[in-house]
Scaffold this motif. Structure first.
Motif, PDB file in Angstrom:
ATOM      1  N   MET A 135      -2.648  65.939  83.601  1.00  0.00           N
ATOM      2  CA  MET A 135      -3.735  66.596  84.305  1.00  0.00           C
ATOM      3  C   MET A 135      -3.480  66.503  85.808  1.00  0.00           C
ATOM      4  N   ARG A 152      -3.576  68.088  89.576  1.00  0.00           N
ATOM      5  CA  ARG A 152      -4.293  69.061  90.406  1.00  0.00           C
ATOM      6  C   ARG A 152      -4.364  68.461  91.794  1.00  0.00           C
ATOM      7  N   THR A 184      -8.887  72.372  96.088  1.00  0.00           N
ATOM      8  CA  THR A 184     -10.340  72.340  96.155  1.00  0.00           C
ATOM      9  C   THR A 184     -10.826  72.737  97.534  1.00  0.00           C
ATOM     10  N   PRO A 226     -21.762  62.110  94.742  1.00  0.00           N
ATOM     11  CA  PRO A 226     -22.373  60.962  94.054  1.00  0.00           C
ATOM     12  C   PRO A 226     -22.359  59.699  94.922  1.00  0.00           C
ATOM     13  N   GLN A 261     -18.605  56.591  92.855  1.00  0.00           N
ATOM     14  CA  GLN A 261     -17.773  57.263  91.868  1.00  0.00           C
ATOM     15  C   GLN A 261     -16.390  56.603  91.817  1.00  0.00           C
ATOM     16  N   THR A 262     -15.876  56.483  90.605  1.00  0.00           N
ATOM     17  CA  THR A 262     -14.536  55.935  90.396  1.00  0.00           C
ATOM     18  C   THR A 262     -13.619  57.049  89.907  1.00  0.00           C
ATOM     19  N   ALA A 305      -9.973  58.278  88.439  1.00  0.00           N
ATOM     20  CA  ALA A 305      -8.675  58.019  87.809  1.00  0.00           C
ATOM     21  C   ALA A 305      -7.641  58.879  88.533  1.00  0.00           C
ATOM     22  N   PRO A 306      -6.347  58.619  88.309  1.00  0.00           N
ATOM     23  CA  PRO A 306      -5.315  59.451  88.944  1.00  0.00           C
ATOM     24  C   PRO A 306      -5.580  60.941  88.696  1.00  0.00           C
ATOM     25  N   THR A 307      -5.434  61.738  89.715  1.00  0.00           N
ATOM     26  CA  THR A 307      -5.632  63.202  89.782  1.00  0.00           C
ATOM     27  C   THR A 307      -7.096  63.626  89.821  1.00  0.00           C
ATOM     28  N   ASP A 308      -8.031  62.701  89.587  1.00  0.00           N
ATOM     29  CA  ASP A 308      -9.440  63.074  89.671  1.00  0.00           C
ATOM     30  C   ASP A 308      -9.848  63.310  91.121  1.00  0.00           C
ATOM     31  N   TYR A 309     -10.771  64.203  91.328  1.00  0.00           N
ATOM     32  CA  TYR A 309     -11.360  64.407  92.639  1.00  0.00           C
ATOM     33  C   TYR A 309     -12.757  64.968  92.420  1.00  0.00           C
ATOM     34  N   ASN A 310     -13.539  64.926  93.440  1.00  0.00           N
ATOM     35  CA  ASN A 310     -14.854  65.532  93.361  1.00  0.00           C
ATOM     36  C   ASN A 310     -15.141  66.228  94.676  1.00  0.00           C
ATOM     37  N   TRP A 311     -15.990  67.189  94.652  1.00  0.00           N
ATOM     38  CA  TRP A 311     -16.430  67.857  95.857  1.00  0.00           C
ATOM     39  C   TRP A 311     -17.911  67.560  95.998  1.00  0.00           C
ATOM     40  N   ILE A 355     -21.636  62.404  86.743  1.00  0.00           N
ATOM     41  CA  ILE A 355     -22.241  62.226  88.072  1.00  0.00           C
ATOM     42  C   ILE A 355     -21.744  63.244  89.087  1.00  0.00           C
ATOM     43  N   ILE A 379     -12.387  64.587  86.004  1.00  0.00           N
ATOM     44  CA  ILE A 379     -13.350  64.806  87.089  1.00  0.00           C
ATOM     45  C   ILE A 379     -12.678  65.725  88.095  1.00  0.00           C
ATOM     46  N   ARG A 435      -9.468  71.726  86.809  1.00  0.00           N
ATOM     47  CA  ARG A 435      -8.116  71.691  86.264  1.00  0.00           C
ATOM     48  C   ARG A 435      -7.680  73.104  85.900  1.00  0.00           C
ATOM     49  N   LEU A 454      -1.937  70.249  79.169  1.00  0.00           N
ATOM     50  CA  LEU A 454      -3.344  69.977  78.849  1.00  0.00           C
ATOM     51  C   LEU A 454      -3.695  70.455  77.441  1.00  0.00           C
TER      52      LEU A 454
END
Lengths: 185, 120
Positions: free
Chosen positions: A1, A3, A8, A136, A139-140, A142-148, B82, B101, B104, B111
């Protein structure tokens, strides 16, 4: 996964008018170290009005956001790309805003804004949209996760401030300072 | 969800006004054509009740996968979501096996393969 975060931010920039996006370029701040990737920039008052009027907020409540919110757009996430890399945790209540007058406070959280919306009898749909559009509180990633999401620094339009931000990765705390940030006008 | 017992299910929480959510919808539609043939179920759950904009958006992007509306956010919060977008892949036992999160490219071969791998 996989990205990357800059996709973004590109999407966020494209969602705004061309003139507004170009006006923001010089005020955009970036950080990419110790597992954290972050980009933020101020929203102009008219951008805040357009977004929240479009979400069903009455004009008087939109003006409450404009005059007290100091809203920044942000994309925050893990700079790690590989499975097994450490998680990264961001807790906004641990960040500190130091305004030109010397006062220090944390960014305004979803819970704090929710108190405002209940007191002002804002409709559920609008309050729900506000909740999810704000970054939020914790927030935690994981690798490749992001949030806007939007960050609200709780200052008046045009106010200048320094931001001390921190995060944790591999059980270790990291800090950074961004100086001379300015709320949109 | 009880109707989908025993199936691998992709559950995506999103909103029309969330830029990365909008960005990933086309790849999700492309992925859906592959996933449904492989017996994978999919539910996109819109957070908030912005009904008019939701249907206009889905029509604009020719979305064919099932979309539900979580007007009060109660389902989103029950899933401990969240931020938007957040996507879970539940295995046949109803356990959250994967979580993403942020947006993707859902039709990426890696995937799709990781989702199909949960069927066994």
């Amino acid at each position: 996964m996989t990205r990357v975060l800059h996709i973004t931010m590109l999407v966020l920039a494209c969602s705004m008018s061309a003139s507004a996006a170009s006006a923001q370029t010089s005020s955009t701040r970036k950080l990419d170290r110790d597992g954290l990737k972050l980009e933020l920039g101020p929203l102009a008052s008219d951008q805040v009005r357009a977004f929240f009027l479009g979400r069903g907020f009455p004009t008087k409540d939109v003006e409450h956001i404009v005059t007290t919110g100091c809203v920044f757009r942000s994309a925050i996430g893990s700079a790690h790309l590989n499975p097994g890399d450490p998680d990264v945790t961001v807790t906004l209540t641990q960040w500190r805003i130091t305004s030109a007058g010397g006062g220090t406070m944390a960014p305004r959280t979803r819970a704090e804004w929710d108190v405002d919306w209940k007191a002002r009898f804002v409709e559920e749909d609008a309050a729900t949209a506000f909740y999810w559009s704000l970054f939020p509180t914790e927030q935690t990633f994981a690798p490749t996760d992001y949030n806007w999401g939007f960050l609200s620094f709780g200052l008046a339009p045009g106010a200048r401030f320094n931001l001390d931000l921190n995060w944790r990765s591999s059980g270790l705390p990291y800090t950074a300072r961004m100086e001379g940030l300015e709320c949109g006008k | 969800m009880s109707d989908l017992k025993g199936k691998v299910v992709l559950v995506n929480f999103w909103a029309t006004w969330c830029p990365p959510c909008r960005a990933e919808i086309p790849s999700m539609e492309r992925a859906w054509s592959k996933l449904k043939e492989g017996g994978i179920a999919m539910l996109a759950i819109h957070v908030g009740g912005d009904t008019n904009n939701i249907w206009a958006f889905l029509s604009e992007f020719n979305v064919t996968f099932p979309v539900l509306i979580d007007k009060s956010s109660s389902v989103s919060k029950a899933w401990q979501t969240i931020g938007l977008p957040t996507t879970y892949i539940a295995d046949g036992q109803g356990r959250k096996a994967l979580r993403a999160i942020g947006g993707r490219e859902w039709d990426h071969a890696d995937l799709i393969a990781s989702i199909f791998a949960l069927r066994s």
